[in-house]
Enzyme design. Structure first.
Site, mmCIF file in Angstrom:
data_model
loop_
_atom_site.group_PDB
_atom_site.id
_atom_site.type_symbol
_atom_site.label_atom_id
_atom_site.label_comp_id
_atom_site.label_asym_id
_atom_site.label_seq_id
_atom_site.Cartn_x
_atom_site.Cartn_y
_atom_site.Cartn_z
ATOM 1 N N ASP A 119 -8.804 61.148 -66.073
ATOM 2 C CA ASP A 119 -9.139 62.100 -67.128
ATOM 3 C C ASP A 119 -10.540 61.753 -67.620
ATOM 4 O O ASP A 119 -11.198 60.861 -67.081
ATOM 5 C CB ASP A 119 -8.114 62.073 -68.264
ATOM 6 N N SER A 335 4.857 61.102 -63.461
ATOM 7 C CA SER A 335 3.454 61.308 -63.108
ATOM 8 C C SER A 335 2.595 61.159 -64.365
ATOM 9 O O SER A 335 3.100 60.971 -65.465
ATOM 10 C CB SER A 335 3.271 62.691 -62.470
ATOM 11 N N TYR A 336 1.288 61.289 -64.193
ATOM 12 C CA TYR A 336 0.352 61.061 -65.291
ATOM 13 C C TYR A 336 0.692 61.958 -66.481
ATOM 14 O O TYR A 336 0.805 63.175 -66.327
ATOM 15 C CB TYR A 336 -1.077 61.332 -64.810
ATOM 16 N N PRO A 337 0.848 61.373 -67.686
ATOM 17 C CA PRO A 337 1.393 62.154 -68.813
ATOM 18 C C PRO A 337 0.361 62.916 -69.629
ATOM 19 O O PRO A 337 0.725 63.547 -70.607
ATOM 20 C CB PRO A 337 2.055 61.069 -69.670
#
Length: 858
Positions: A119, A335-337
């Site tokens: 991110d 998975s990526y939150p």
């Protein structure tokens, strides 16, 4: 052989990734900072055999701050913070020595692969890592790529290997957008916060907040809460009337009908309709309609929806939810939150992820049924171009995850299964009636196919009484018709879920920062979390927002921050210039700041109505050294002493109790000393109110008590009572607490270590002599003859508490029970060495020092 350094964002992630890439054959060792490990193995990279070194950071390596002199609130005009004050990047956590650790590991490396979270914050950390390591890495051929970026969304073998095989480069533009946000929030937040904190805390004694903070995102967040509060306060209930009719047919259960006019606000008009309806004793069926309807399965799960559901259904705050989600991610369960996407790409392995849940007894039947009949393609959603929706990556049980971890994982898994299930189908039956001249209706739902509601039963169609069989023209007997008086009701306070929706709608914060902003308004005592996780503004929060509206509404409205967020996104996309956005935004807020300062009396008028002047607050406690009159102790946050005669306010340590210290006075300024204590099981120390706010010596800083004072002769100072270096932290000194008898103790003047010793001793003094072995000051102990633990019933002994075998059994280490982390206003302190400080580094650990101190936590 060339060396490849790989860096992840957290130690646990580094371990998981290294285990996957090395196929479990890596060797591990602790790094020099003790917090990060290094995992090494041989493998193939860029068509050559290399040595891989996988390690990690612990979040951000650096943080942005003003240079030293601009952190002095008393000497710097807040207006200078917008442009004049230079900023610098400092280590985010100096104790971790992260830059030094990275440089040690990177020395001699030829390539670096960055496995930071995918991110904008992760991109920013990429460049923090590169700034630290590139100067010490081997210099390759200019045309060769030496910096690589791994893009991944989950900690699974497939995802990690795909990332390793498709390495890219870090995104400078996304990193710059984070730099811009950090600098804007620092300059704008600090300028407004310093000004209004000093202005209002100097005038009012019962604000009950240690900081009157302002934040470009935090303040609009508070504004939403206060806007709802204002609607509740201004709400005036109105009386209205409803026709209520009950009809029945034969022996069937009576039906309660809904009036098609809904309600009227005039009682006489309502009574007229009742009279018109009462003309008829029968209700005639005008029409019967049956319609199949669909309740759509949910879209794929993104961060904002997860936070909403966790708050409204699971009773978990946004900040807590994100902490749990991050733990589930690093452990490989989800998975990526952090994602704004609600669309699964065509190549996403939905069936493979679903198969992971086939052996979980809770939803195994639903999963098997879906796999046998074929999964349903998820609904179309929004592709934000970041990460896939939040998805369970492997099966788990409550025993593995713990209570809250399991509840969040269970919801995420049920939501995922629901997205690939069929829609819920039901039959809605509506019967329209006519009673006299008035129209009524009733409706009911009958389930046809539960679809996704088998795994999300709380969204299912409730079981209802079956609608009676009837046809158009049938008649029902009217049991009763009456006029019911009701009142309109005010709205409720915003729930966290509703606030998250408003923040997302108006572009306040990001999916990652929304929980932080909500947590901030709670921590600052601007709102309180009530039952049902509803956010009720405090008096301070209400007055602040009303004050901003009165001076400059744009400070609290979401419009200006939303515009700034759009500009920051343009920087991330490479469509806006970083410096131009920064300077333009700062110039706008600088002008707003000057106008706010000039108009502060508008907000002050509201403060005067709600809060008490500082002179009228608190209780007399200790004498001022200037006028010798009593100063008042103000307990409300931030606790402080105020002399109304001198009109001076003196800071105190926070999160503890303050009392007078034996009416003793400071030899420097004649102020009466006070004693700060964190409780019976904690630590305590005396302090001079004047010295605490105005350090008397160059080697002292603001916020130091007598246990850090370097006065050469004062009986309360570090020089008189310091014993030796702390057994745990590097900078602290263990200082005798002279008020602790008969349960004597010495406490570290930096950390929360407390050493209990010589219980029931009559007298303890710190001697002038030092220990030959460890340089700690010797301690002279005098016991009562009947309670002495000394050999041969001796009552007096002088020795080293660390090295003397006579003292070995009467010393124990504890950690002070603190109400919160101690706030002393100004960060970590490094006082003078003091007479009692031992040699730099740990004193010798006799037999060993930790053997002399039975260590355990309270």
């Amino acid at each position: 052989m060339r060396t490849v350094l790989m860096v992840a964002e957290k130690p646990s992630l580094a371990q998981s990734i290294a285990k996957i890439l090395s196929k479990g054959s890596c060797t591990s060792r602790k790094g020099l900072n003790g917090a990060c490990s290094v995992h090494e193995y041989n493998g193939s990279f860029q068509s050559q055999t290399v040595r891989f070194k996988m390690t990690s950071v612990c979040g951000h390596v650096m943080s942005l701050d003003f240079i030293g002199k601009y952190n002095n609130w008393d000497k710097v005009d807040p207006a200078e913070l917008f442009s004049k004050a230079p900023t610098e990047k400092k280590e985010a956590n100096p104790k971790l020595s992260m830059v030094k650790f990275l440089q040690v590991e990177a020395r001699g490396c030829d390539y670096v692969v960055l496995w930071l979270d995918c991110d904008k914050e992760g991109e920013n950390i990429c460049f923090e890592v590169l700034d630290a390591i590139q100067p010490v890495m081997n210099k390759g051929i200019v045309r060769d790529q030496t910096v690589f970026r791994a893009k991944f969304s989950s900690i699974t073998d497939t995802d990690i290997w795909n990332a390793m095989n498709r390495l890219g480069e870090p995104n400078r533009n996304e990193a710059l957008s984070v730099d811009a946000r950090q600098e804007l929030d620092l300059r704008i937040g600090c300028a407004f916060t310093r000004f209004q904190t000093k202005y209002f805390q100097g005038k009012y004694g019962n604000l009950d907040s240690s900081l009157i903070s302002f934040g470009p995102c935090q303040t609009p967040t508070l504004g939403f809460c206060v806007e709802r509060h204002d609607k509740i306060q201004s709400f005036k209930p109105e009386t209205y009337w409803v026709l209520q009719a009950k009809v029945f047919k034969g022996k069937d259960t009576p039906l309660t009908l809904d009036w098609n006019r809904v309600r009227v606000f005039d009682r006489e008009v309502g009574q007229m309709f009742v009279n018109l309806a009462k003309i008829s004793k029968e209700a005639k069926v005008e029409s019967v309609s049956k319609k199949e309807k669909v309740k759509q399965r949910p879209q794929a799960l993104n961060t904002v929806e997860m936070l909403r559901v966790a708050s409204s259904a699971l009773g978990m705050g946004p900040q807590h939810t994100m902490q749990i989600a991050e733990r589930l991610y690093t452990q490989g369960y989800i998975s990526y939150p952090r994602t704004e996407t609600t669309l699964y790409h065509e190549n996403f392995d939905l069936k493979g992820n679903l198969k992971q849940q086939i052996n979980n007894t809770i939803w195994a039947e639903e999963v098997k049924a879906l796999l046998s009949t074929g999964i349903n393609r998820p609904r179309k959603g929004n592709d934000a171009g970041d990460h896939p929706p939040i998805t369970p990556m492997r099966s788990a049980s409550e025993g593995e995850l713990g209570s809250d971890g399991w509840r969040l994982y269970e919801y995420i898994t049920r939501h995922f299964i629901a997205t690939v299930s069929q829609d819920c189908q039901y039959l809605q039956t509506t019967i329209d009636f006519k009673i006299g001249t008035e129209a009524f209706s009733c409706s009911g739902k009958t389930l046809i196919s539960p679809g996704y509601t088998t795994v999300m039963p709380w969204q299912g169609i409730p079981l209802e009484e079956a609608m009676p069989a009837c046809d158009c023209g049938d008649t029902f007997t009217v049991e009763e018709i009456k006029l019911v008086e009701q009142q309109t009701s005010p709205p409720h306070y915003l729930t966290e879920a509703e606030l998250i929706t408003l923040m997302e709608k108006h572009g306040i914060g990001t999916d990652a920062s929304i929980p932080v902003h909500i947590n901030n308004v709670c921590q600052r005592n601007y709102v309180t979390v009530e039952n049902g996780r509803r956010l009720k503004p405090t008096n301070l929060g209400i007055v602040l927002v009303h004050g901003y509206y009165k001076t400059d509404a744009e400070l609290v409205l979401p419009t200006i921050r939303s515009a700034v967020e759009k500009q920051l996104n343009l920087i991330a996309q490479g469509k806006a210039n970083y410096q131009q956005v920064l300077q333009h935004t700062l110039e706008i807020f600088k002008r707003k700041f000057h106008y706010f300062v000039d108009s502060i009396t508008s907000m002050d008028e509201l403060m005067e109505v709600s809060f008490s002047p500082i002179a009228a607050t608190g209780k007399p406690l200790s004498r001022c050294g200037k006028c010798h009159r009593f100063m008042k102790y103000i307990q409300a946050k931030p606790s402080r002493l105020h002399c109304s005669h001198c009109d001076e306010t003196y800071s105190l340590p926070q999160n503890g109790a303050i009392k007078l210290y034996k009416e003793l006075r400071c030899p420097l300024d004649d102020f009466e000393l006070v004693l700060w204590t964190s409780g019976a099981r904690g630590k305590s120390y005396p302090l001079c109110p004047y010295c605490f706010s105005h350090p008397p010596f160059r080697d002292m800083k603001k916020g130091m008590g007598c246990n850090e004072c370097t006065h050469p002769t004062c009986q309360h100072s570090l020089n008189a009572l310091g014993i030796g270096q702390c057994v745990e932290c590097d900078s602290g000194i263990l200082v005798l607490d002279p008020t602790s008898g008969p349960k004597w103790r010495m406490a570290c003047n930096k950390c929360n270590v407390v050493v209990h010793f010589f219980e029931h001793a009559h007298k303890i003094q710190v001697a002038q002599e030092s220990c030959d072995a460890c340089d700690a000051s010797l301690v002279a102990v005098d016991f009562n003859k009947t309670r002495t633990p000394l050999p041969d019933s001796e009552t007096q002994h002088t020795g080293c508490v660390f090295c003397d075998p006579v003292f070995q059994d009467v010393v124990e280490l504890k950690h002070a029970t603190m109400r919160h982390s101690m706030h002393r206003g100004g960060g970590a302190r490094r006082g003078g060495r003091g007479r009692g400080r031992g040699r730099r580094g740990n004193p010798k650990k006799p037999k060993d020092k930790m053997a002399a101190l039975a260590a355990y936590f309270v």
